[in-house]
Design a protein around this motif. Structure first.
Motif, short mmCIF file in Angstrom:
data_model
loop_
_atom_site.label_atom_id
_atom_site.label_comp_id
_atom_site.label_asym_id
_atom_site.label_seq_id
_atom_site.Cartn_x
_atom_site.Cartn_y
_atom_site.Cartn_z
N ARG A 116 17.48 -18.58 41.30
CA ARG A 116 17.28 -19.09 39.93
C ARG A 116 18.50 -19.92 39.52
N GLY A 123 16.88 -20.21 34.46
CA GLY A 123 15.81 -19.35 34.93
C GLY A 123 14.79 -20.02 35.82
N ARG A 124 14.99 -21.32 36.13
CA ARG A 124 14.04 -22.01 37.00
C ARG A 124 14.19 -21.53 38.45
N PRO A 142 21.69 -12.22 39.92
CA PRO A 142 21.87 -13.14 38.80
C PRO A 142 23.23 -13.84 38.79
N ARG A 147 23.51 -17.31 40.51
CA ARG A 147 22.77 -18.49 40.06
C ARG A 147 23.60 -19.76 39.93
N ASP A 201 9.85 -24.22 36.66
CA ASP A 201 9.80 -23.26 35.56
C ASP A 201 8.58 -22.38 35.80
N GLU A 211 10.26 -11.86 34.26
CA GLU A 211 11.15 -12.83 34.88
C GLU A 211 10.62 -14.24 34.72
N GLY A 258 10.58 -18.17 33.01
CA GLY A 258 11.65 -19.16 32.97
C GLY A 258 12.43 -19.11 31.69
N GLY A 276 14.87 -15.42 30.25
CA GLY A 276 14.28 -14.77 31.40
C GLY A 276 15.11 -14.93 32.65
N ALA A 277 16.35 -15.34 32.52
CA ALA A 277 17.15 -15.64 33.70
C ALA A 277 17.67 -14.41 34.41
N ASP A 278 17.92 -13.33 33.69
CA ASP A 278 18.50 -12.16 34.34
C ASP A 278 17.42 -11.30 34.96
#
Length: 198
Positions: free
Chosen positions: A21, A25-26, A99, A102, A120, A146, A148, A152-154
């Motif tokens: 990611r 969050g992509r 995470p 990233r 995304d 989870e 994008g 929602g990145a973690d």
């Protein structure tokens, strides 16, 4: 006559891949040379190689990311139609990079990768994605919260792997998660597993 790769048996291709990611969050997707479908960085298991080791090796070979197999978190063990091999299924041990990884390193197409593209997962999915992404991985990530975007990145449940640190993979490193693991996720187990390695 050519001998088939040991990862191909009975019409099923066994592979491992990594969900990477960006800070927004992509998902990182790749398109291999001579193909039309985008998929996760990953590839076929070599004989005796644990799936997490395969996933880490392929991430380094294909996009230059160095992540330790022990820091990968199992998303699931999914089986769908293969993207580039008509009449075959692909069984994929799918892992998430921690995470903290990233924003650690830039990515660039290498080896057989012709193109990279960020996706995304909460948006409209383009038609040129591999079935593994559209039918299994993206739904599992969305079901686990989870999606994008920065919120929602973690990873769910603090899924940050062993210590969230990327480092070089050595030849003696053993991967966590693989065939026969009691806690592995499957196609009907959409939750992103957040357990730390033992």
């Amino acid at each position: 006559m050519l001998t088939p790769h040991p990862a191909i048996s009975g019409g099923v291709i066994t592979v491992a891949a990594v969900v990477v990611r960006d800070p927004g969050g992509r998902l990182l997707t790749v398109r291999k040379a001579g193909t039309e479908r985008f998929m996760l960085p990953g590839g076929k298991l070599e004989p005796g190689e644990a799936p997490a080791v395969t996933a880490a090796r392929e991430a380094q070979e294909e996009v230059g990311l160095v992540v330790h197999p022990e820091s990968l978190v199992l998303v699931g063990d999914f089986t769908t139609d293969a993207a580039n091999e008509p009449g075959h299924l692909v069984r994929c041990w799918t892992y998430a990079a921690p995470p903290a990884f990233r924003a650690a390193e830039p990515v660039a197409a290498a080896a057989e990768i012709a193109e990279i593209r960020w996706l995304d997962p909460a948006g409209a999915l383009p038609p040129d994605l591999a079935p593994l992404l559209t039918e299994a991985v993206v739904p599992a990530l969305l079901a686990a919260g989870e999606g994008g975007g920065a919120d929602g990145a973690d990873g769910a449940d603090g899924a940050d792997g062993a210590d969230g640190e990327a480092r070089r993979v050595g030849p003696g490193d053993a991967g966590r998660g693989g065939p026969g693991d009691a806690g592995r996720g499957g196609p009907d187990d959409g939750a992103l597993r957040g357990a730390s390695p033992a």
